[in-house]
Scaffold this motif. Structure first.
Motif, PDB file in Angstrom:
ATOM      1  N   HIS A  79     -32.929  46.154  28.747  1.00 37.22           N
ATOM      2  CA  HIS A  79     -32.348  45.704  27.462  1.00 37.22           C
ATOM      3  C   HIS A  79     -31.568  46.814  26.775  1.00 37.22           C
ATOM      4  CE1 HIS A  79     -35.101  47.578  24.354  1.00 37.22           C
ATOM      5  NE2 HIS A  79     -35.826  47.772  25.445  1.00 37.22           N
ATOM      6  N   ARG A  80     -31.851  48.070  27.130  1.00 37.69           N
ATOM      7  CA  ARG A  80     -31.174  49.187  26.468  1.00 37.69           C
ATOM      8  C   ARG A  80     -29.708  49.299  26.878  1.00 37.69           C
ATOM      9  NH1 ARG A  80     -35.902  53.328  27.914  1.00 37.69           N
ATOM     10  NH2 ARG A  80     -35.453  52.347  29.910  1.00 37.69           N
ATOM     11  N   MET A  81     -29.382  48.676  28.012  1.00 35.93           N
ATOM     12  CA  MET A  81     -27.991  48.652  28.495  1.00 35.93           C
ATOM     13  C   MET A  81     -27.072  48.044  27.423  1.00 35.93           C
ATOM     14  SD  MET A  81     -26.228  48.493  31.594  1.00 35.93           S
ATOM     15  CE  MET A  81     -24.708  47.787  32.148  1.00 35.93           C
ATOM     16  N   HIS A  92     -44.240  34.651  17.363  1.00 34.43           N
ATOM     17  CA  HIS A  92     -43.398  35.652  18.018  1.00 34.43           C
ATOM     18  C   HIS A  92     -41.963  35.581  17.491  1.00 34.43           C
ATOM     19  CE1 HIS A  92     -42.650  37.761  22.167  1.00 34.43           C
ATOM     20  NE2 HIS A  92     -42.317  38.509  21.141  1.00 34.43           N
ATOM     21  N   ASN A  93     -41.624  36.505  16.618  1.00 37.14           N
ATOM     22  CA  ASN A  93     -40.248  36.632  16.107  1.00 37.14           C
ATOM     23  C   ASN A  93     -39.665  35.360  15.493  1.00 37.14           C
ATOM     24  OD1 ASN A  93     -40.072  39.259  16.837  1.00 37.14           O
ATOM     25  ND2 ASN A  93     -38.696  38.948  18.580  1.00 37.14           N
ATOM     26  N   PRO A  94     -40.338  34.753  14.527  1.00 39.28           N
ATOM     27  CA  PRO A  94     -39.701  33.613  13.837  1.00 39.28           C
ATOM     28  C   PRO A  94     -38.567  34.115  12.940  1.00 39.28           C
ATOM     29  CG  PRO A  94     -41.769  34.177  12.779  1.00 39.28           C
ATOM     30  CD  PRO A  94     -41.661  35.068  13.986  1.00 39.28           C
ATOM     31  N   VAL A 129     -44.768  35.173  26.824  1.00 39.11           N
ATOM     32  CA  VAL A 129     -43.533  35.269  27.623  1.00 39.11           C
ATOM     33  C   VAL A 129     -43.456  36.503  28.514  1.00 39.11           C
ATOM     34  CG1 VAL A 129     -42.013  33.864  26.189  1.00 39.11           C
ATOM     35  CG2 VAL A 129     -42.361  36.264  25.604  1.00 39.11           C
ATOM     36  N   TYR A 130     -44.264  37.518  28.262  1.00 38.89           N
ATOM     37  CA  TYR A 130     -44.137  38.747  29.059  1.00 38.89           C
ATOM     38  C   TYR A 130     -44.479  38.427  30.521  1.00 38.89           C
ATOM     39  CZ  TYR A 130     -44.228  41.390  24.585  1.00 38.89           C
ATOM     40  OH  TYR A 130     -43.984  41.886  23.316  1.00 38.89           O
ATOM     41  N   GLY A 131     -43.475  38.576  31.382  1.00 37.24           N
ATOM     42  CA  GLY A 131     -43.695  38.246  32.798  1.00 37.24           C
ATOM     43  C   GLY A 131     -44.062  36.778  32.969  1.00 37.24           C
ATOM     44  N   GLY A 145     -37.167  43.363  30.348  1.00 31.45           N
ATOM     45  CA  GLY A 145     -36.753  44.348  29.331  1.00 31.45           C
ATOM     46  C   GLY A 145     -36.406  45.726  29.856  1.00 31.45           C
ATOM     47  N   TYR A 146     -37.238  46.285  30.732  1.00 32.93           N
ATOM     48  CA  TYR A 146     -36.972  47.662  31.174  1.00 32.93           C
ATOM     49  C   TYR A 146     -36.883  47.798  32.695  1.00 32.93           C
ATOM     50  CZ  TYR A 146     -38.466  49.239  26.470  1.00 32.93           C
ATOM     51  OH  TYR A 146     -38.605  49.444  25.110  1.00 32.93           O
ATOM     52  N   GLY A 147     -36.943  46.683  33.427  1.00 32.99           N
ATOM     53  CA  GLY A 147     -36.922  46.799  34.888  1.00 32.99           C
ATOM     54  C   GLY A 147     -38.333  46.802  35.469  1.00 32.99           C
TER      55      GLY A 147
HETATM   56  N1  LIG Z   1     -41.164  41.270  19.016  1.00 28.93           N
HETATM   57  C1  LIG Z   1     -42.272  41.829  19.439  1.00 28.93           C
HETATM   58  O1  LIG Z   1     -43.333  41.344  19.196  1.00 28.93           O
HETATM   59  C2  LIG Z   1     -42.195  43.105  20.234  1.00 28.93           C
HETATM   60  C3  LIG Z   1     -40.941  43.676  20.530  1.00 28.93           C
HETATM   61  C4  LIG Z   1     -40.911  44.877  21.235  1.00 28.93           C
HETATM   62  C5  LIG Z   1     -42.110  45.454  21.635  1.00 28.93           C
HETATM   63  N2  LIG Z   1     -43.312  44.855  21.371  1.00 28.93           N
HETATM   64  C6  LIG Z   1     -44.598  45.441  21.826  1.00 28.93           C
HETATM   65  O2  LIG Z   1     -44.584  46.832  21.588  1.00 28.93           O
HETATM   66  C7  LIG Z   1     -44.718  47.539  22.836  1.00 28.93           C
HETATM   67  C8  LIG Z   1     -43.895  48.787  22.792  1.00 28.93           C
HETATM   68  O3  LIG Z   1     -42.543  48.461  22.455  1.00 28.93           O
HETATM   69  P1  LIG Z   1     -41.297  49.258  23.001  1.00 28.93           P
HETATM   70  O4  LIG Z   1     -41.135  49.007  24.450  1.00 28.93           O
HETATM   71  O5  LIG Z   1     -40.158  48.955  22.119  1.00 28.93           O
HETATM   72  O6  LIG Z   1     -41.854  50.763  22.786  1.00 28.93           O
HETATM   73  P2  LIG Z   1     -41.294  52.226  22.765  1.00 28.93           P
HETATM   74  O7  LIG Z   1     -42.498  53.072  22.845  1.00 28.93           O
HETATM   75  O8  LIG Z   1     -40.372  52.457  21.626  1.00 28.93           O
HETATM   76  O9  LIG Z   1     -40.400  52.340  24.085  1.00 28.93           O
HETATM   77  C9  LIG Z   1     -40.949  52.205  25.354  1.00 28.93           C
HETATM   78  C10 LIG Z   1     -40.081  52.949  26.343  1.00 28.93           C
HETATM   79  O10 LIG Z   1     -40.161  54.334  26.070  1.00 28.93           O
HETATM   80  C11 LIG Z   1     -40.164  55.062  27.264  1.00 28.93           C
HETATM   81  N3  LIG Z   1     -41.394  55.853  27.297  1.00 28.93           N
HETATM   82  C12 LIG Z   1     -42.674  55.414  27.223  1.00 28.93           C
HETATM   83  N4  LIG Z   1     -43.533  56.437  27.313  1.00 28.93           N
HETATM   84  C13 LIG Z   1     -42.787  57.545  27.455  1.00 28.93           C
HETATM   85  C14 LIG Z   1     -43.092  58.910  27.610  1.00 28.93           C
HETATM   86  N5  LIG Z   1     -44.351  59.347  27.663  1.00 28.93           N
HETATM   87  N6  LIG Z   1     -42.070  59.803  27.701  1.00 28.93           N
HETATM   88  C15 LIG Z   1     -40.777  59.381  27.658  1.00 28.93           C
HETATM   89  N7  LIG Z   1     -40.430  58.086  27.536  1.00 28.93           N
HETATM   90  C16 LIG Z   1     -41.420  57.187  27.429  1.00 28.93           C
HETATM   91  C17 LIG Z   1     -40.162  54.063  28.420  1.00 28.93           C
HETATM   92  O11 LIG Z   1     -38.829  53.894  28.892  1.00 28.93           O
HETATM   93  P3  LIG Z   1     -38.175  54.761  30.089  1.00 28.93           P
HETATM   94  O12 LIG Z   1     -39.198  55.673  30.639  1.00 28.93           O
HETATM   95  O13 LIG Z   1     -37.693  53.718  31.049  1.00 28.93           O
HETATM   96  O14 LIG Z   1     -37.046  55.478  29.407  1.00 28.93           O
HETATM   97  C18 LIG Z   1     -40.605  52.787  27.753  1.00 28.93           C
HETATM   98  O15 LIG Z   1     -40.092  51.632  28.346  1.00 28.93           O
HETATM   99  C19 LIG Z   1     -44.270  46.527  23.898  1.00 28.93           C
HETATM  100  O16 LIG Z   1     -44.828  46.815  25.173  1.00 28.93           O
HETATM  101  C20 LIG Z   1     -44.800  45.245  23.320  1.00 28.93           C
HETATM  102  O17 LIG Z   1     -46.180  45.119  23.594  1.00 28.93           O
HETATM  103  C21 LIG Z   1     -43.363  43.695  20.664  1.00 28.93           C
END
Ligand SMILES: NC(=O)c1ccc[n+]([C@@H]2O[C@H](COP(=O)([O-])OP(=O)(O)OC[C@H]3O[C@@H](n4cnc5c(N)ncnc54)[C@H](OP(=O)(O)O)[C@@H]3O)[C@@H](O)[C@H]2O)c1
Length: 313
Positions: free
Chosen positions: A223-225, A122-124, A56-58, A27-29
């Protein structure tokens, strides 16, 4: 760290949770293994006791790492998600009980827990939610004492509504200042059912931290790409202007406004953070602040300003 009830379950969980998708490298590298462990340890040290992951994570690695790092760490709660079969090519969504059984047993082993706290589908899709067997299977696990609570990680308000009407204990869904609508649409169902709500993507994948320029580049495996075209990104960055007036006093940054927006909502049990480093986690925990996160008058004004830039609540 303040706690909140996880809806109608008997669990009290930290109102900030650690999400592990961003740490997984999907997702993010990539993130180094050392940093993954440091982030988990730091989360524990600041009082986070709720950890969000998925099989699925990792490809299971995040569950495995949580299993190892949380061992002996005191009372902690893990939410995991199942329903994606990575063995097929391409990977497929599978929610039939036979598959869910195998997936659950694998997750339980990786997490090294006799009882897994929360298991979510997970996302049905809405169509997948029409089959009653998947949730019936999770209910069986709960009755057998193998899990404490079950529910659905929903990608839309329709899926969330369907889950709530099926009386799940917990839903997880995207909720942030730029995407308030899904939760607001199902707020009545949430209140009526008493389900716990885990808010994910509270920074809209980083956008709401307000640190990007319009020419921000993403690595190809980020994924943001593919999430926004250049024009959409420029528009989204412009919409941040709606949040800027609220950066004042204890609310030190746009990141703080975004976190407080989520925590101010009493329907939310926990905000699932997505830090990719200890430094990011520390910023998030510090800038989440404390109640009142945003006063009702500020929330009403914010809703109006969001509306003016085209974001409907
Ligand atoms: N379908 C699902 O069930 C589902 C889907 C998505 C997420 N999730 C869960 O929710 C969690 C969070 O989701 P999300 O990744 O979408 O969350 P988010 O908080 O909206 O975005 C995370 C991204 O924000 C940036 N970030 C994080 N902390 C920061 C800070 N202090 N300052 C500036 N940028 C910051 C980072 O990217 P950069 O630093 O690279 O810019 C990071 O990858 C996931 O880890 C997962 O456990 C579940």
């Amino acid at each position: 760290m303040r706690k909140r009830p996880l809806g109608k379950t008997t669990l009290q969980v930290s109102e900030l949770a650690l999400g592990t998708w961003g740490l997984s490298g999907d997702g993010y590298g990539p993130v180094s293994e050392l940093e993954v462990d440091r982030v988990i340890d730091r989360a524990l040290a600041v009082g986070i006791d709720l950890f969000d992951t998925a099989d699925v994570y990792g490809r299971g690695e995040m569950e495995r790492r949580l299993g190892k790092r949380l061992k002996g760490a005191g009372a902690t709660f893990v939410v995991t998600k199942i329903g994606t079969d990575l063995e097929g090519l391409p990977p497929t969504k599978r929610f039939d009980p036979a598959y869910l059984r195998t997936a659950f047993e694998r997750s339980q082993e990786r997490l090294a827990r006799d009882v897994v706290d929360v298991v979510l589908l997970h996302n049905p899709t809405v169509a997948a939610m029409q089959a009653k067997e998947p949730l019936a299977y999770l209910k069986e696990l709960k009755q057998a004492g193998k899990i404490r609570a079950f529910g659905v990680s929903a990608g839309s308000a329709d899926v969330a509504r369907s889950a709530l009407r099926d009386e799940v204990d917990v839903i997880e869904l995207a909720y942030n200042a730029f995407l308030p609508g899904d939760l607001h649409e199902v707020a009545g169902d949430v209140s009526e059912s008493g389900a716990g709500v885990l808010a994910r993507s509270v920074l809209a994948h980083g956008l709401l931290a307000g640190q990007w320029s319009a020419d921000r580049e993403f690595f190809p495996d980020d994924h943001r790409m593919h999430r926004w075209t250049r024009d959409e990104l420029r528009t989204r960055l412009g919409q941040l202007d709606a949040l800027r007036p609220f950066v004042s006093g204890a609310v030190v940054s746009l990141r703080s406004v975004a976190l407080r927006f989520v925590l101010a909502n009493r329907l939310i049990s926990s905000a699932v953070l997505g830090p990719r480093s200890v430094a990011q986690l520390d910023q998030l925990v510090r800038e989440a602040g404390m109640p009142p996160y945003l006063r009702d008058t500020a929330l009403a004004e914010l809703a109006g300003r969001l509306n003016q830039v085209g974001i409907e609540g």
